[in-house]
Scaffold this active site. Structure first.
Site, PDB file in Angstrom:
ATOM      1  N   GLU A  55      -0.724 -15.373   7.133  1.00 17.14           N
ATOM      2  CA  GLU A  55      -1.184 -16.219   6.392  1.00 17.14           C
ATOM      3  C   GLU A  55       0.072 -17.164   5.657  1.00 17.14           C
ATOM      4  O   GLU A  55       0.113 -18.498   5.568  1.00 17.14           O
ATOM      5  CB  GLU A  55      -1.992 -15.650   5.178  1.00 17.14           C
ATOM      6  CG  GLU A  55      -3.193 -14.943   5.758  1.00 17.14           C
ATOM      7  CD  GLU A  55      -3.837 -14.224   4.440  1.00 17.14           C
ATOM      8  OE1 GLU A  55      -5.049 -14.312   4.395  1.00 17.14           O
ATOM      9  OE2 GLU A  55      -3.333 -13.459   4.067  1.00 17.14           O
ATOM     10  N   ASP A  59       2.979 -17.719   7.030  1.00 15.05           N
ATOM     11  CA  ASP A  59       3.465 -18.537   8.031  1.00 15.05           C
ATOM     12  C   ASP A  59       2.850 -20.077   8.191  1.00 15.05           C
ATOM     13  O   ASP A  59       3.078 -20.907   8.325  1.00 15.05           O
ATOM     14  CB  ASP A  59       3.575 -17.888   9.429  1.00 15.05           C
ATOM     15  CG  ASP A  59       4.974 -17.084   9.575  1.00 15.05           C
ATOM     16  OD1 ASP A  59       5.887 -17.284   8.752  1.00 15.05           O
ATOM     17  OD2 ASP A  59       5.003 -16.134  10.563  1.00 15.05           O
ATOM     18  N   SER A  96      18.965 -19.133   4.457  1.00 10.13           N
ATOM     19  CA  SER A  96      18.199 -18.569   5.782  1.00 10.13           C
ATOM     20  C   SER A  96      18.160 -19.441   6.878  1.00 10.13           C
ATOM     21  O   SER A  96      18.713 -20.570   6.877  1.00 10.13           O
ATOM     22  CB  SER A  96      16.746 -18.465   5.232  1.00 10.13           C
ATOM     23  OG  SER A  96      16.382 -20.121   4.790  1.00 10.13           O
ATOM     24  N   LYS A 135      15.591  -9.957  14.549  1.00 10.52           N
ATOM     25  CA  LYS A 135      15.188 -10.091  13.166  1.00 10.52           C
ATOM     26  C   LYS A 135      14.748  -9.183  12.498  1.00 10.52           C
ATOM     27  O   LYS A 135      13.612  -8.990  12.423  1.00 10.52           O
ATOM     28  CB  LYS A 135      14.368 -11.667  13.237  1.00 10.52           C
ATOM     29  CG  LYS A 135      14.424 -12.121  11.743  1.00 10.52           C
ATOM     30  CD  LYS A 135      13.439 -13.562  11.883  1.00 10.52           C
ATOM     31  CE  LYS A 135      13.536 -14.144  10.732  1.00 10.52           C
ATOM     32  NZ  LYS A 135      12.686 -13.488   9.599  1.00 10.52           N
ATOM     33  N   GLU A 142      20.951  -5.701   6.729  1.00 13.60           N
ATOM     34  CA  GLU A 142      19.620  -5.519   6.612  1.00 13.60           C
ATOM     35  C   GLU A 142      19.393  -4.043   6.334  1.00 13.60           C
ATOM     36  O   GLU A 142      19.859  -3.351   7.233  1.00 13.60           O
ATOM     37  CB  GLU A 142      18.890  -5.932   7.696  1.00 13.60           C
ATOM     38  CG  GLU A 142      17.286  -6.312   7.223  1.00 13.60           C
ATOM     39  CD  GLU A 142      17.240  -7.610   6.430  1.00 13.60           C
ATOM     40  OE1 GLU A 142      16.027  -8.163   6.094  1.00 13.60           O
ATOM     41  OE2 GLU A 142      18.192  -8.215   6.354  1.00 13.60           O
ATOM     42  N   CYS A 157     -14.006  13.290  -3.258  1.00 14.32           N
ATOM     43  CA  CYS A 157     -12.929  13.484  -2.121  1.00 14.32           C
ATOM     44  C   CYS A 157     -13.442  13.677  -0.758  1.00 14.32           C
ATOM     45  O   CYS A 157     -14.387  14.761  -0.653  1.00 14.32           O
ATOM     46  CB  CYS A 157     -11.872  14.356  -2.662  1.00 14.32           C
ATOM     47  SG  CYS A 157     -10.698  14.859  -1.197  1.00 14.32           S
ATOM     48  N   CYS A 211     -12.371  17.814  -0.061  1.00 10.15           N
ATOM     49  CA  CYS A 211     -12.771  18.776  -0.974  1.00 10.15           C
ATOM     50  C   CYS A 211     -14.073  18.490  -2.008  1.00 10.15           C
ATOM     51  O   CYS A 211     -14.519  19.476  -2.639  1.00 10.15           O
ATOM     52  CB  CYS A 211     -11.455  19.404  -1.695  1.00 10.15           C
ATOM     53  SG  CYS A 211     -11.188  18.134  -3.204  1.00 10.15           S
ATOM     54  N   CYS A 223      -7.809  12.023  -5.228  1.00  7.13           N
ATOM     55  CA  CYS A 223      -8.329  13.112  -5.794  1.00  7.13           C
ATOM     56  C   CYS A 223      -7.930  13.776  -6.959  1.00  7.13           C
ATOM     57  O   CYS A 223      -6.893  13.882  -7.071  1.00  7.13           O
ATOM     58  CB  CYS A 223      -8.319  14.024  -4.473  1.00  7.13           C
ATOM     59  SG  CYS A 223      -9.215  15.599  -4.747  1.00  7.13           S
ATOM     60  N   CYS A 233      -6.402  20.443  -3.418  1.00  8.18           N
ATOM     61  CA  CYS A 233      -7.118  19.918  -2.340  1.00  8.18           C
ATOM     62  C   CYS A 233      -6.069  19.971  -1.215  1.00  8.18           C
ATOM     63  O   CYS A 233      -4.839  19.799  -1.285  1.00  8.18           O
ATOM     64  CB  CYS A 233      -7.092  18.259  -2.596  1.00  8.18           C
ATOM     65  SG  CYS A 233      -7.949  17.366  -1.135  1.00  8.18           S
TER      66      CYS A 233
END
Length: 666
Positions: free
Chosen positions: A31, A33, A76, A100, A155, A395, A398, A417, A422
């Site tokens: 969305e 892009d 960028s 990238k 990165e 849940c 359980c 839960c 659980c």
């Protein structure tokens, strides 16, 4: 048209702010892009460019801490989905293609061989100083051989396996590894960050006093400094055909499939870190530096390639509520569609907030799905909603009441839960139980255990030995065929024969690790330990055993005395054949000596095997160096680690594994 531009700028900036700061995503990449490309087209058609347009600015981060101006702006890259545009940009000059990476950019600086600062990218000109977190991020070296001024851009990423593991155990589920990486760098506790398993991968050598004008040469030089820079491939003649061929081969490393014939590639080792495209860079760094800056792009610094996301429309069948360690997450199950050469029929919706953002309904709701970055199935939009999503009040595992919790930090709404006992919340304990150090059910991962728990097949340890009764259902599960089911059943049967030490460790008794298990069993047989602990009123009954003490004794005794634990253990023992090898040493090569083992080992399978050998030869292994230590075993004899320094200060010999084997091996 001006109103549409203002609306797009506002939407994109809000989505970028959430994206860069680890909060719940307001848009999918797909969305974002599409909206960005629409804004760029409108700006070109009208000439109207607002000051805060994302086409002109790099989004800032909100990481708390001291703000600092970058020595070199972190701009960028322009991006395209067209191979011909990459070839045109290359101008026939040799280029390098690399990943990238989809994480958080960090700028790392060294002076005189020492790390001086780590700064987030921020808005490209000003970032946040997070140097205090450097020791928690794998790949950032504290000391390097080079003594000059050095600036590297890289990165910080989290692998898919580590991301999935974190989401299974965390109270707040993150949508993707990038959000987790970004959110991790807002933490103050170094140990908490270290548990997220971030890795920093250099992708640009920004500045060095060395005269290296080849981009590839710069990456090689970084490797000689001890870094692990981004994977890369040289394209000497960057024609459209040559670039496309390399892109195809790298796409296989992301998806296991090529882009030209969509056929699965056998035995392909997939790249474990998230990427959202590829980058090409001129090998001639002097030429690359002659480019100009347009908007927030340096025109010759590099060019990003992003894959076309193939979307498909389908129909929702139902929402499956999947229980992990803490959260109950919605998963969309829909009519199967073909995407990127594979059949896709389910996609995680992460949390209630994402369901509400998309407008998810009930069975029959028409949705659009993609495989984000060719890997992760994702619902990108609701085309036509039918009914309203029902959030379960109990849940699925359980049947205890559920509650919706909203995060104070991100505002994300997640389902939980309320039952602290659980089975879904015990996933980590089940993982330790089946691990190699535990009863060792080979090939049974925590992800598979989670499926069994959600299906109600596994509620306690003994249930694992009854899975044969679910074999018909197992064969219908995704990823399971007759062969894999047969292998799992064989592994379970093999695990019925277990050493007492492994079983005791597998039970997840607080404070009772492998060493404590060995010490307890060296003093008493397993049956005697259990009967003594359940019959006594003295929590310190085992405190006199060397290395145990009152705290560990009390923890063991109280666990055994607990009626729920005792009954569970009784049912488990009925499924097992427990053996207890003699703890009497079989030799005397290490008799009277105390060793500390640190670092990686090469001849032995692991440090536990080396420890077992030392103990079999009458020796003792401890965790820390002290005056009573006879030898420190470390393959990096010249390491400046704390244990090496302590050993040297106490004049304790440091042996490599080879030296140990020569002196004490059989």
């Amino acid at each position: 048209m001006n109103e549409e531009i203002q609306s797009l700028v506002s939407q994109l900036n809000a989505a970028s702010d959430a994206y860069y700061n680890g909060r719940e995503g307001l848009m999918t990449d797909y969305e974002w892009d599409a909206a960005f490309d629409r804004l760029k087209l409108l700006e070109e058609e009208t000439g109207i460019i607002l000051p805060d347009s994302p086409t002109q600015n790099v989004s800032a981060d909100n990481v708390a801490g001291q703000k600092e101006q970058h020595e070199f702006p972190a701009l960028s890259l322009a991006k395209t989905k067209n191979t011909a545009e990459l070839a045109k940009w290359a101008e026939g000059r040799p280029i390098w293609l690399s990943w990238k990476l989809d994480g958080l950019t960090l700028v790392v600086t060294y002076d005189n061989g020492k790390l001086t600062k780590v700064v987030t990218r921020g808005n490209g000109h000003i970032g946040t100083n997070i140097t205090h977190l450097a020791k928690a991020i794998d790949g950032i070296q504290p000391i390097i051989p080079y003594q000059g001024h050095l600036v590297i851009r890289g990165e910080a990423v989290i692998s898919y396996p580590d991301f999935e593991q974190f989401n299974m155990e965390s109270e707040e589920e993150y949508a993707n590894p990038r959000n987790l990486a970004s959110g991790s760098l807002t933490l103050k506790d170094v140990n908490e960050v270290r548990q997220r398993h971030l890795r920093w991968i250099p992708f640009t050598l920004v500045y060095t006093e060395e005269d290296i004008t080849s981009w590839g040469g710069r990456m090689d030089w970084l490797e000689h400094q001890g870094f692990r820079p981004v994977d890369r491939q040289l394209i000497s003649q960057p024609t459209i055909e040559n670039i496309q061929a390399v892109i195809d081969s790298w796409t296989v490393r992301v998806t296991g499939q090529s882009t030209n014939n969509q056929q699965p590639t056998p035995n392909t080792q997939l790249f474990p870190y998230p990427v959202d495209g590829l980058v090409i860079s001129y090998d001639d760094t002097a030429y690359a530096a002659t480019g100009t800056v347009t908007g927030h792009h340096a025109t010759r610094a590099g060019y990003a390639f992003k894959w076309q996301d193939e979307s498909a429309e389908t129909e929702l069948d139902h929402i499956e509520w999947s229980c992990a360690a803490s959260t109950i997450s919605p998963v969309a199950v829909f009519r199967p569609v073909e995407l990127e050469g594979t059949t896709v029929k389910r996609a995680s919706l992460c949390n209630i907030s994402e369901c509400e953002r998309l407008g998810i309904g009930e069975q029959g709701t028409k949705i659009a799905v993609i495989k984000a970055n060719k890997i992760i199935p994702k619902v990108i939009s609701v085309i036509e909603r039918v009914g309203i999503l029902h959030i379960p009040e109990t849940c699925p595992v359980c049947q205890s009441p559920t509650e919706v919790i909203e995060s104070e930090v991100s505002g994300t709404r997640t389902l939980h839960c309320t039952n602290s006992h659980c089975p879904a919340k015990q996933l980590k304990k089940f993982g330790r139980f089946v691990s190699k150090e535990g009863i060792n059910i080979d090939g049974l991962s925590e992800q598979t255990l989670q499926k069994f728990i959600n299906l109600g097949w596994v509620r306690e340890y003994a249930d694992l030995f009854h899975l044969a009764g679910h074999a018909p259902g197992l064969r219908t599960l995704e990823g399971f065929g007759a062969k894999s089911v047969s292998k799992l059943m064989a592994a379970i049967e093999k695990a019925r024969n277990v050493e007492a030490r492994r079983l005791l460790f597998a039970l997840n008794i607080p404070l009772v690790g492998q060493d404590v298990c060995s010490r307890l069993l060296s003093a008493h047989p397993l049956e005697e330990l259990i009967s003594t602990a359940t019959a006594t009123t003295d929590d310190d009954v085992f405190a006199s055993i060397p290395g145990i003490g009152p705290e560990k004794s009390a923890s063991f005794v109280r666990w055994m005395r607990d009626e729920t634990n005792h009954n569970m253990l009784r049912r488990l023992l009925a499924e097992l054949h427990v053996s207890q090898p003699s703890s009497t040493p079989t030799g005397n090569r290490c008799e009277g000596l105390t060793f500390v083992v640190t670092g990686d080992v090469h001849h032995y399978k692991n440090r536990n095997e080396l420890k077992a050998y030392i103990e079999s030869q009458g020796g003792k292994v401890t965790g820390s160096v002290s005056k009573s230590t006879s030898y420190l075993i470390n393959n990096d004899v010249e390491s400046t680690s704390g244990k090496n320094q302590k050993a040297k200060s106490l004049s304790i010999p440091i042996l490599s594994e080879d030296e140990f084997i020569k002196r004490f091996g059989s």
